[in-house]
Enzyme design. Structure first.
Site, PDB file in Angstrom:
ATOM      1  N   SER A 186       1.216  25.226 -45.097  1.00 56.27           N
ATOM      2  CA  SER A 186       0.920  23.907 -45.666  1.00 56.27           C
ATOM      3  C   SER A 186      -0.386  23.328 -45.127  1.00 56.27           C
ATOM      4  O   SER A 186      -0.850  22.287 -45.584  1.00 56.27           O
ATOM      5  CB  SER A 186       2.057  22.930 -45.332  1.00 56.27           C
ATOM      6  OG  SER A 186       2.123  22.741 -43.920  1.00 56.27           O
ATOM      7  N   HIS A 304       1.464   0.146   9.780  1.00 62.23           N
ATOM      8  CA  HIS A 304       0.632  -0.870  10.433  1.00 62.23           C
ATOM      9  C   HIS A 304       0.384  -2.004   9.452  1.00 62.23           C
ATOM     10  O   HIS A 304       0.220  -1.766   8.250  1.00 62.23           O
ATOM     11  CB  HIS A 304      -0.701  -0.222  10.850  1.00 62.23           C
ATOM     12  CG  HIS A 304      -1.682  -1.189  11.442  1.00 62.23           C
ATOM     13  ND1 HIS A 304      -2.854  -1.549  10.808  1.00 62.23           N
ATOM     14  CD2 HIS A 304      -1.667  -1.858  12.613  1.00 62.23           C
ATOM     15  CE1 HIS A 304      -3.522  -2.399  11.584  1.00 62.23           C
ATOM     16  NE2 HIS A 304      -2.825  -2.600  12.676  1.00 62.23           N
ATOM     17  N   ASN A 305       0.376  -3.256   9.952  1.00 66.79           N
ATOM     18  CA  ASN A 305       0.151  -4.415   9.063  1.00 66.79           C
ATOM     19  C   ASN A 305       1.017  -4.306   7.808  1.00 66.79           C
ATOM     20  O   ASN A 305       0.535  -4.448   6.680  1.00 66.79           O
ATOM     21  CB  ASN A 305      -1.327  -4.499   8.643  1.00 66.79           C
ATOM     22  CG  ASN A 305      -2.223  -4.984   9.770  1.00 66.79           C
ATOM     23  OD1 ASN A 305      -1.748  -5.425  10.813  1.00 66.79           O
ATOM     24  ND2 ASN A 305      -3.523  -4.899   9.573  1.00 66.79           N
ATOM     25  N   GLU A 334       5.651  -3.511  11.040  1.00 62.35           N
ATOM     26  CA  GLU A 334       4.975  -4.478  11.912  1.00 62.35           C
ATOM     27  C   GLU A 334       5.043  -5.881  11.337  1.00 62.35           C
ATOM     28  O   GLU A 334       4.928  -6.081  10.129  1.00 62.35           O
ATOM     29  CB  GLU A 334       3.507  -4.070  12.101  1.00 62.35           C
ATOM     30  CG  GLU A 334       2.791  -4.964  13.099  1.00 62.35           C
ATOM     31  CD  GLU A 334       1.328  -4.605  13.289  1.00 62.35           C
ATOM     32  OE1 GLU A 334       0.761  -4.999  14.320  1.00 62.35           O
ATOM     33  OE2 GLU A 334       0.737  -3.939  12.408  1.00 62.35           O
ATOM     34  N   ASP A 336       3.160  -9.581  12.219  1.00 64.44           N
ATOM     35  CA  ASP A 336       2.228 -10.415  12.986  1.00 64.44           C
ATOM     36  C   ASP A 336       2.687 -11.860  12.855  1.00 64.44           C
ATOM     37  O   ASP A 336       2.527 -12.459  11.782  1.00 64.44           O
ATOM     38  CB  ASP A 336       0.806 -10.285  12.425  1.00 64.44           C
ATOM     39  CG  ASP A 336       0.140  -8.984  12.822  1.00 64.44           C
ATOM     40  OD1 ASP A 336       0.827  -8.147  13.421  1.00 64.44           O
ATOM     41  OD2 ASP A 336      -1.055  -8.816  12.522  1.00 64.44           O
ATOM     42  N   HIS A 349      -2.199 -11.877   8.685  1.00 59.86           N
ATOM     43  CA  HIS A 349      -3.204 -11.299   9.561  1.00 59.86           C
ATOM     44  C   HIS A 349      -4.049 -12.445  10.112  1.00 59.86           C
ATOM     45  O   HIS A 349      -4.887 -13.000   9.417  1.00 59.86           O
ATOM     46  CB  HIS A 349      -4.067 -10.295   8.784  1.00 59.86           C
ATOM     47  CG  HIS A 349      -4.784  -9.332   9.658  1.00 59.86           C
ATOM     48  ND1 HIS A 349      -6.136  -9.346   9.827  1.00 59.86           N
ATOM     49  CD2 HIS A 349      -4.324  -8.328  10.447  1.00 59.86           C
ATOM     50  CE1 HIS A 349      -6.496  -8.384  10.662  1.00 59.86           C
ATOM     51  NE2 HIS A 349      -5.410  -7.757  11.052  1.00 59.86           N
ATOM     52  N   GLU A 383       4.059  -8.397  16.769  1.00 54.26           N
ATOM     53  CA  GLU A 383       2.800  -8.867  17.352  1.00 54.26           C
ATOM     54  C   GLU A 383       2.943 -10.379  17.412  1.00 54.26           C
ATOM     55  O   GLU A 383       2.890 -11.075  16.397  1.00 54.26           O
ATOM     56  CB  GLU A 383       1.652  -8.426  16.450  1.00 54.26           C
ATOM     57  CG  GLU A 383       0.348  -9.143  16.683  1.00 54.26           C
ATOM     58  CD  GLU A 383      -0.482  -8.505  17.773  1.00 54.26           C
ATOM     59  OE1 GLU A 383      -1.509  -9.076  18.129  1.00 54.26           O
ATOM     60  OE2 GLU A 383      -0.095  -7.437  18.262  1.00 54.26           O
ATOM     61  N   LYS A 432      10.858  -4.359  18.991  1.00 55.16           N
ATOM     62  CA  LYS A 432       9.829  -3.914  19.939  1.00 55.16           C
ATOM     63  C   LYS A 432       8.935  -5.113  20.226  1.00 55.16           C
ATOM     64  O   LYS A 432       8.239  -5.629  19.347  1.00 55.16           O
ATOM     65  CB  LYS A 432       9.009  -2.769  19.339  1.00 55.16           C
ATOM     66  CG  LYS A 432       7.819  -2.361  20.185  1.00 55.16           C
ATOM     67  CD  LYS A 432       6.850  -1.519  19.382  1.00 55.16           C
ATOM     68  CE  LYS A 432       5.492  -1.478  20.023  1.00 55.16           C
ATOM     69  NZ  LYS A 432       4.807  -2.776  20.068  1.00 55.16           N
ATOM     70  N   SER A 511       1.212   0.447  23.538  1.00 53.39           N
ATOM     71  CA  SER A 511       0.440   0.588  22.297  1.00 53.39           C
ATOM     72  C   SER A 511      -1.004   0.908  22.626  1.00 53.39           C
ATOM     73  O   SER A 511      -1.559   0.402  23.606  1.00 53.39           O
ATOM     74  CB  SER A 511       0.494  -0.707  21.482  1.00 53.39           C
ATOM     75  OG  SER A 511       1.758  -0.866  20.890  1.00 53.39           O
ATOM     76  N   ASP A 642     -13.668  20.545 -14.578  1.00 58.89           N
ATOM     77  CA  ASP A 642     -14.110  21.844 -14.055  1.00 58.89           C
ATOM     78  C   ASP A 642     -13.408  22.019 -12.698  1.00 58.89           C
ATOM     79  O   ASP A 642     -13.996  21.716 -11.657  1.00 58.89           O
ATOM     80  CB  ASP A 642     -15.630  21.862 -13.852  1.00 58.89           C
ATOM     81  CG  ASP A 642     -16.393  21.463 -15.111  1.00 58.89           C
ATOM     82  OD1 ASP A 642     -15.963  21.881 -16.202  1.00 58.89           O
ATOM     83  OD2 ASP A 642     -17.398  20.734 -15.004  1.00 58.89           O
ATOM     84  N   ASP A 695     -12.308  17.977  -9.478  1.00 65.19           N
ATOM     85  CA  ASP A 695     -13.185  18.220 -10.628  1.00 65.19           C
ATOM     86  C   ASP A 695     -14.599  18.393 -10.084  1.00 65.19           C
ATOM     87  O   ASP A 695     -15.201  17.445  -9.572  1.00 65.19           O
ATOM     88  CB  ASP A 695     -13.102  17.023 -11.580  1.00 65.19           C
ATOM     89  CG  ASP A 695     -13.974  17.190 -12.813  1.00 65.19           C
ATOM     90  OD1 ASP A 695     -14.452  18.318 -13.056  1.00 65.19           O
ATOM     91  OD2 ASP A 695     -14.189  16.183 -13.520  1.00 65.19           O
ATOM     92  N   TYR A 696     -15.112  19.611 -10.165  1.00 70.68           N
ATOM     93  CA  TYR A 696     -16.426  19.928  -9.588  1.00 70.68           C
ATOM     94  C   TYR A 696     -17.530  19.163 -10.304  1.00 70.68           C
ATOM     95  O   TYR A 696     -17.553  19.051 -11.527  1.00 70.68           O
ATOM     96  CB  TYR A 696     -16.690  21.438  -9.697  1.00 70.68           C
ATOM     97  CG  TYR A 696     -18.092  21.845  -9.294  1.00 70.68           C
ATOM     98  CD1 TYR A 696     -18.446  21.896  -7.951  1.00 70.68           C
ATOM     99  CD2 TYR A 696     -19.047  22.152 -10.259  1.00 70.68           C
ATOM    100  CE1 TYR A 696     -19.745  22.258  -7.576  1.00 70.68           C
ATOM    101  CE2 TYR A 696     -20.343  22.519  -9.895  1.00 70.68           C
ATOM    102  CZ  TYR A 696     -20.680  22.561  -8.555  1.00 70.68           C
ATOM    103  OH  TYR A 696     -21.952  22.919  -8.186  1.00 70.68           O
ATOM    104  N   ASP A 697     -18.447  18.619  -9.511  1.00 69.15           N
ATOM    105  CA  ASP A 697     -19.615  17.934 -10.068  1.00 69.15           C
ATOM    106  C   ASP A 697     -20.817  18.275  -9.194  1.00 69.15           C
ATOM    107  O   ASP A 697     -20.856  17.916  -8.023  1.00 69.15           O
ATOM    108  CB  ASP A 697     -19.376  16.423 -10.079  1.00 69.15           C
ATOM    109  CG  ASP A 697     -20.419  15.679 -10.896  1.00 69.15           C
ATOM    110  OD1 ASP A 697     -21.587  16.124 -10.909  1.00 69.15           O
ATOM    111  OD2 ASP A 697     -20.073  14.651 -11.508  1.00 69.15           O
TER     112      ASP A 697
END
Length: 747
Positions: A186, A304-305, A334, A336, A349, A383, A432, A511, A642, A695-697
């Protein structure tokens, strides 16, 4: 239409989703907008749009959803709880780093239809076998290519499809396969014919060749032939003949072949693509290690944080960040903590523009999510910058919210000579932090240094923010109530390895910034290993990493540091290594260290593995055979990758190595390399192997396509598939590499 979708019409929840609903999409207390959502006919895609968006719309796949939360189970929905009752609200949680979708329905019934319907779609996606996954993938491509939506594809549409699928192929060859599939002549392919075309297109000669090596008649593998393959190539002879029969029953699609106790090429390919044909030893994925040794004998997945979703200068703080970390198997988070203006401690933070969240909300979240992925203990690394008054509020929240989950006294009433085990502490949360006196009952009220990352007060100032001691005035005393909650993780200043040998107690933890840890590793690596046999050490990233980048954790693991804290929100090599190490042992967040890192009589030096008693290096030989359906990097229709494959080894300094294949031009669909890369592994117990496809460039940096990282000790030899992961660490089926791996003693 997807043949499986019709069967879903029997389900009332799916029917509601297919009919469509107007749901409110909630982004904040002020951003609440109606959107029309519906499940498309394929039963796989959820579509939504605004009434005013014209032709514009958005879609997402059911398989991209990780979970559905009912009620006010997100910060956004909690903020509008007074306006919308819980039974109207739900949250769609996506895999990886994609943000949640908070929705409100018009009625509880409609909310339940979507909640239950989406859960069924998630379950379906999770329980699909390889053939169903591939069928779904082919169906999705068929829909993308069928631009005029007539359920057929002409030759022009097919050639466009191949470009979309990342393959450049000779047009005469495509036309030949197209005509073979177009049985009705078809000039177009319907779905069933397209599946046939796809099968011919994806005929894998490299798998066929392996099959032919063991098949007597070239048509099937008889039971004894499959046994030979499993024994000789896959090193699975010890599993016996029953194993071959089980594989036939599990993966062979032909009932005729099953009755003959034989496996066809289709079954063989399905086995090779299955978890049993994967590079990762299946039994090592399960919880299999001894969990009864002291905590100091384990590497512990640590964040962390944890409160941050993005960078540590301006990024948002969120409860969602804790949920995501815990879901990845993190066991040390953690907080703070700073004084809140209304008497309620906050977490953010300090001295930055990051947003603030309530301490008590984090503790409530931890209670809910701490043990969903793993039963083993969670450590809260505090902390602390709060006044004594707000420290007392913190202690009250910890006790009231966590209840019996919170460990508040030593186990069995015994003064510890060594730390308890993960098994002993199942289902418990440990604090802790600083402590007045010691566990034995010394009650010295005076406390001078206070910051958790306190080596900063000793001239290791590699942080412009929270770890800088001059950045904020230190409280002079600890709250007795908070101090009393510290049992097995008392934060102390590190005074040198000699001092630790004579004065340190097993429940004390120090720490170290990454720079201080690196200096100690260089100066006294063997001493660091010895200290980490009986005490916990926590390493954290330099404060100068304001973009929340990560250091390489391998260096710290090489000396036995247990709590090597990383920014979980930042994708890349470092989190790949963390995910790779902790993927084993049931993703429980605890990995037993090698014997030379826990036996006090063995003195291990990561710099000189060859002086180790029983030293036995191994040769790792990896034949990179082919790749399958690699994802596109550039979404332009004419762009094709690539690809090249690089293998990287991480471990003790002598094991650090990398090598790569050449790149294949214009083929991300079925590239074939047939190149062998060789490595020598000196300390196999610590080595991680990372497979990266790029992907290679030649003009700029290569683009990342996918990766997979695993411990050397977890590698299955033989012909194996490596199922690639995205930069976020989530699966990208059906993208894979096909390799042949050999491990032998190096002489």
């Amino acid at each position: 239409m997807d043949p499986k979708a019709s069967r879903r019409h029997d389900d009332p929840h799916i029917n509601v989703m297919m009919a469509g609903s107007t749901l409110r999409k909630i982004k904040s207390r002020s951003w609440k907008k109606p959107r029309h959502f519906r499940l498309l006919e394929d039963g796989l895609t959820i579509w939504y749009k605004s009434r005013w968006a014209g032709k514009g719309h958005s879609t997402f796949k059911a398989k991209d959803i990780e979970a559905v939360r009912e009620g006010h189970q997100s910060e956004v929905l909690l903020s509008i709880a007074e306006e919308f009752p819980a039974d109207l609200c739900f949250t769609l949680v996506f895999h990886g780093r994609q943000g949640n979708l908070d929705l409100v329905a018009d009625s509880p019934e409609e909310a339940q239809a979507w909640i239950q319907g989406v859960r069924k779609l998630i379950h379906k996606a999770q329980t699909m076998d390889e053939k169903e996954r591939l069928d779904q993938w082919v169906w999705e491509w068929f829909k993308k290519a069928d631009k005029n939506k007539d359920g057929k594809m002409n030759f022009k549409e097919v050639t466009k499809l191949l470009k979309m699928m990342n393959v450049e192929m000779n047009e005469e060859h495509i036309l030949h396969l197209f005509k073979m599939a177009d049985k009705s002549e078809s000039g177009s392919l319907e779905m069933k014919q397209f599946v046939q075309f796809y099968k011919m297109l994806t005929q894998r000669d490299e798998v066929w060749k392996v099959f032919q090596d063991y098949s007597g008649d070239g048509e099937k593998l008889m039971l004894e032939e499959l046994e030979s393959f499993l024994r000789i190539e896959q090193s699975e002879g010890e599993k016996g003949p029953q194993h071959a029969k089980e594989l036939i029953d599990r993966y062979e699609p032909s009932d005729t072949a099953i009755n003959q106790a034989a496996m066809t090429l289709d079954g063989f390919q399905m086995y090779l693509c299955s978890p049993e044909g994967s590079i990762f030893k299946p039994n090592y994925l399960e919880l299999h290690q001894d969990m009864t040794q002291p905590l100091s004998h384990y590497f512990i997945s640590s964040s962390h944080n944890t409160y941050l979703l993005e960078d540590q200068l301006r990024g948002p703080s969120s409860l969602e960040a804790y949920i995501k970390a815990l879901k990845r198997g993190c066991r040390c988070v953690e907080l703070d903590c700073w004084d809140g203006s209304d008497g309620e401690p906050i977490v953010y933070h300090g001295h930055t523009l990051t947003t603030k969240i309530l301490f008590k909300d984090i503790i409530t979240t931890l209670k809910e999510y701490a043990f969903k992925v793993s039963d083993f203990p969670v450590i809260l690394s505090v902390e602390n910058h709060c006044s004594v008054e707000q420290q007392t509020v913190m202690a009250q929240h910890l006790r009231q919210i966590l209840g019996d989950m919170l460990l508040t006294c030593v186990l069995n009433g015994q003064i510890p000579e060594q730390l308890p085990s993960p098994q002993d502490l199942k289902g418990r949360i440990l604090l802790k932090a600083k402590k007045i006196g010691d566990v034995e009952g010394c009650m010295d009220e005076t406390l001078t240094e206070f910051s958790d990352e306190e080596e900063m007060t000793n001239g290791d100032s590699d942080s412009p923010t929270k770890e800088n001691p001059s950045a904020d005035k230190k409280p002079e005393k600890l709250s007795r109530e908070l101090s009393d909650l510290v049992v097995y993780c008392k934060s102390v200043h590190f005074h040198g390895f000699e001092h630790a040998r004579t004065h340190a107690k097993c429940y004390e933890i120090s720490s170290f910034s990454e720079s201080k840890a690196k200096r100690l590793i260089k100066e006294a690596g063997t001493d660091f290993v010895q200290q980490n046999k009986c005490q916990l050490s926590r390493i954290y990233p330099s404060g100068f990493r304001t973009d929340s980048s990560n250091y390489n954790p391998q260096e710290m693991w090489n000396v036995g540091c247990q709590i090597v804290a990383l920014n979980f929100q930042t994708a890349g090599l470092e989190m790949d290594l963390n995910d790779g190490l902790f993927k084993q042992n049931g993703c429980c967040g605890y990995i037993l260290k090698p014997k030379f890192m826990i036996d006090p009589n063995i003195h291990f030096s990561p710099e000189k593995p060859e002086v180790q008693q029983g030293y036995k290096p191994w040769r790792l030989s990896i034949q990179v055979i082919s790749g399958q359906q690699l994802p596109k990097v550039n979404q332009k229709e004419g762009s094709i990758v690539d690809p090249l494959v690089r293998v990287e080894v991480y471990g003790v300094p002598k094991d650090q190595a990398k090598d790569e294949t050449t790149h294949i031009n214009n083929n991300g669909f079925n590239p074939v390399w047939n190149e062998t890369l060789n490595f020598v592994i000196h300390t196999p117990e610590l080595a991680l192997v990372r497979f990266v496809v790029e992907d290679y460039d030649k003009a700029s940096r290569n683009d990342f396509i996918g990766q997979f990282t695993l411990p050397f000790k977890c590698i299955q030899t033989g012909y194996r598939h490596i199922h690639l992961l995205s930069k976020d660490g989530t699966a990208i089926p059906p993208s894979s590499l096909f390799v042949n791996i050999n491990i032998s003693e190096f002489t």
